[in-house]
Design a protein around this motif. Structure first.
Motif, PDB file in Angstrom:
ATOM      1  N   ILE A  15      10.354  -8.505 -18.100  1.00 32.70           N
ATOM      2  CA  ILE A  15      10.314  -8.840 -16.698  1.00 32.70           C
ATOM      3  C   ILE A  15      10.897  -7.711 -15.786  1.00 32.70           C
ATOM      4  O   ILE A  15      10.686  -7.471 -14.639  1.00 32.70           O
ATOM      5  N   THR A  16      11.803  -7.112 -16.439  1.00 30.25           N
ATOM      6  CA  THR A  16      12.546  -5.788 -15.802  1.00 30.25           C
ATOM      7  C   THR A  16      11.355  -4.822 -15.483  1.00 30.25           C
ATOM      8  O   THR A  16      11.365  -4.341 -14.315  1.00 30.25           O
ATOM      9  N   GLU A  17      10.731  -4.464 -16.403  1.00 28.39           N
ATOM     10  CA  GLU A  17       9.453  -3.591 -16.243  1.00 28.39           C
ATOM     11  C   GLU A  17       8.275  -4.094 -15.197  1.00 28.39           C
ATOM     12  O   GLU A  17       8.101  -3.406 -14.521  1.00 28.39           O
ATOM     13  N   LEU A  18       8.304  -5.205 -15.079  1.00 25.99           N
ATOM     14  CA  LEU A  18       7.625  -5.989 -14.069  1.00 25.99           C
ATOM     15  C   LEU A  18       8.029  -5.674 -12.465  1.00 25.99           C
ATOM     16  O   LEU A  18       7.336  -5.218 -11.770  1.00 25.99           O
ATOM     17  N   TYR A  19       9.423  -5.734 -12.341  1.00 26.37           N
ATOM     18  CA  TYR A  19       9.868  -5.544 -11.241  1.00 26.37           C
ATOM     19  C   TYR A  19       9.652  -3.992 -10.928  1.00 26.37           C
ATOM     20  O   TYR A  19       9.270  -3.631  -9.701  1.00 26.37           O
ATOM     21  N   ASP A  20       9.745  -3.222 -11.730  1.00 26.55           N
ATOM     22  CA  ASP A  20       9.695  -1.866 -11.525  1.00 26.55           C
ATOM     23  C   ASP A  20       8.314  -1.524 -11.093  1.00 26.55           C
ATOM     24  O   ASP A  20       7.932  -0.574 -10.197  1.00 26.55           O
ATOM     25  N   GLN A  21       7.293  -2.045 -11.672  1.00 28.15           N
ATOM     26  CA  GLN A  21       5.857  -1.985 -11.475  1.00 28.15           C
ATOM     27  C   GLN A  21       5.461  -2.436 -10.188  1.00 28.15           C
ATOM     28  O   GLN A  21       4.996  -1.830  -9.069  1.00 28.15           O
ATOM     29  N   LEU A  22       6.387  -3.656  -9.533  1.00 19.54           N
ATOM     30  CA  LEU A  22       5.931  -4.078  -8.335  1.00 19.54           C
ATOM     31  C   LEU A  22       6.563  -3.454  -7.056  1.00 19.54           C
ATOM     32  O   LEU A  22       6.201  -3.711  -6.226  1.00 19.54           O
ATOM     33  N   SER A  23       7.614  -2.598  -7.423  1.00 18.52           N
ATOM     34  CA  SER A  23       8.196  -1.974  -6.289  1.00 18.52           C
ATOM     35  C   SER A  23       7.718  -0.704  -6.111  1.00 18.52           C
ATOM     36  O   SER A  23       8.026   0.111  -5.372  1.00 18.52           O
ATOM     37  N   ASP A  24       6.683  -0.098  -7.220  1.00 17.12           N
ATOM     38  CA  ASP A  24       6.282   1.121  -6.993  1.00 17.12           C
ATOM     39  C   ASP A  24       5.192   0.979  -5.755  1.00 17.12           C
ATOM     40  O   ASP A  24       4.399   0.120  -5.600  1.00 17.12           O
ATOM     41  N   LYS A  25       5.380   1.901  -4.937  1.00 17.09           N
ATOM     42  CA  LYS A  25       4.727   1.982  -3.572  1.00 17.09           C
ATOM     43  C   LYS A  25       3.418   2.187  -3.936  1.00 17.09           C
ATOM     44  O   LYS A  25       2.451   1.453  -2.844  1.00 17.09           O
ATOM     45  N   GLY A  26       2.835   2.751  -4.926  1.00 15.64           N
ATOM     46  CA  GLY A  26       1.291   3.107  -5.146  1.00 15.64           C
ATOM     47  C   GLY A  26       0.839   1.860  -5.593  1.00 15.64           C
ATOM     48  O   GLY A  26      -0.246   1.485  -5.239  1.00 15.64           O
ATOM     49  N   PHE A  27       1.452   0.881  -6.347  1.00 13.41           N
ATOM     50  CA  PHE A  27       1.155  -0.426  -6.799  1.00 13.41           C
ATOM     51  C   PHE A  27       0.944  -1.520  -5.763  1.00 13.41           C
ATOM     52  O   PHE A  27      -0.040  -2.372  -5.896  1.00 13.41           O
ATOM     53  N   GLN A  28       1.583  -1.268  -4.772  1.00 20.62           N
ATOM     54  CA  GLN A  28       1.866  -2.329  -3.667  1.00 20.62           C
ATOM     55  C   GLN A  28       0.636  -2.322  -2.926  1.00 20.62           C
ATOM     56  O   GLN A  28       0.326  -3.434  -2.428  1.00 20.62           O
ATOM     57  N   ASP A  29      -0.306  -1.468  -2.780  1.00 19.47           N
ATOM     58  CA  ASP A  29      -1.409  -1.321  -1.908  1.00 19.47           C
ATOM     59  C   ASP A  29      -2.510  -2.399  -2.725  1.00 19.47           C
ATOM     60  O   ASP A  29      -3.105  -2.403  -3.741  1.00 19.47           O
TER      61      ASP A  29
END
Length: 195
Positions: free
Chosen positions: A3-17
């Motif tokens: 779940i911590t890694e999930l937050y890191d992925q969701l907060s990544d600017k490239g992934f947010q698009d």
């Protein structure tokens, strides 16, 4: 993925698009151990709050698919009552018929439109850009709402955000709710982000 890694992925600017993703399809699934349901519930709210903070300025909408289905049924007129009340009244003496009707209602275009409109209303009212819609509650809604079938019906409505489904189970070539119950075959467009 934790779940911590999930937050890191969701907060990544490239992934947010919302236009980036697996086959340009903006729907993902986070599978977790059903024994961690309580912890994951808390983490979902924590992630939502952390993504909303000034370093991200993102709006996250959290929907519980089970609660939304109940709300939908309570708003659906059925004669002089609602579908919810009608089903409750006949649940004990016509169980099979009520089960069948609920399974049909869960995938109607009316229910899909209900969810689409709820998300659109939230998008219009949000202070920040809505980047994600989290959907949880698949454990409570089984067997009426199955993740794969839900996604195949809701796919066309996902626009302008990424959908993250929280699923208490594992993938074995099919969804396995709680790691015990066989759901339907894996839906082609969902990327399992906790591989």
């Amino acid at each position: 993925m934790t779940i911590t890694e999930l937050y890191d992925q969701l907060s990544d600017k490239g992934f947010q698009d919302h236009q980036t993703g697996n086959l340009f399809f903006p729907a993902y699934m986070f599978m977790y151990n059903p024994e961690l349901e309580y912890e994951v519930e808390k983490e979902i709210l924590d992630i939502k709050n952390r993504l909303h903070r000034p370093n991200n300025y993102l709006d996250v909408m959290v929907l519980d698919i089970f609660e939304e289905f109940i709300s939908f049924l309570k708003n659906e007129k059925f004669g002089n009552s609602t579908k919810y009340n009608f089903y409750l009244e006949h649940e004990s003496n016509k169980k099979d018929a009520v089960d069948k009707a609920l399974k049909q209602d869960a995938y109607t275009e009316k229910f899909m439109n209900y969810l689409r409109d709820k998300i659109a209303d939230h998008q219009n009212d949000a202070d920040y850009e809505i980047a994600y819609v989290f959907i949880k509650g698949f454990g409570n809604s089984y067997p009426y709402i199955r993740a794969s079938r839900f996604m195949s019906n809701f796919e066309k409505h996902i626009k302008g955000y990424k959908l993250i489904m929280f699923y208490p189970g594992v993938a074995k070539g099919y969804y396995s709710l709680f790691g015990l119950l066989q759901d339907e075959n894996l839906y082609r467009a969902i990327k399992l982000i906790n591989e």
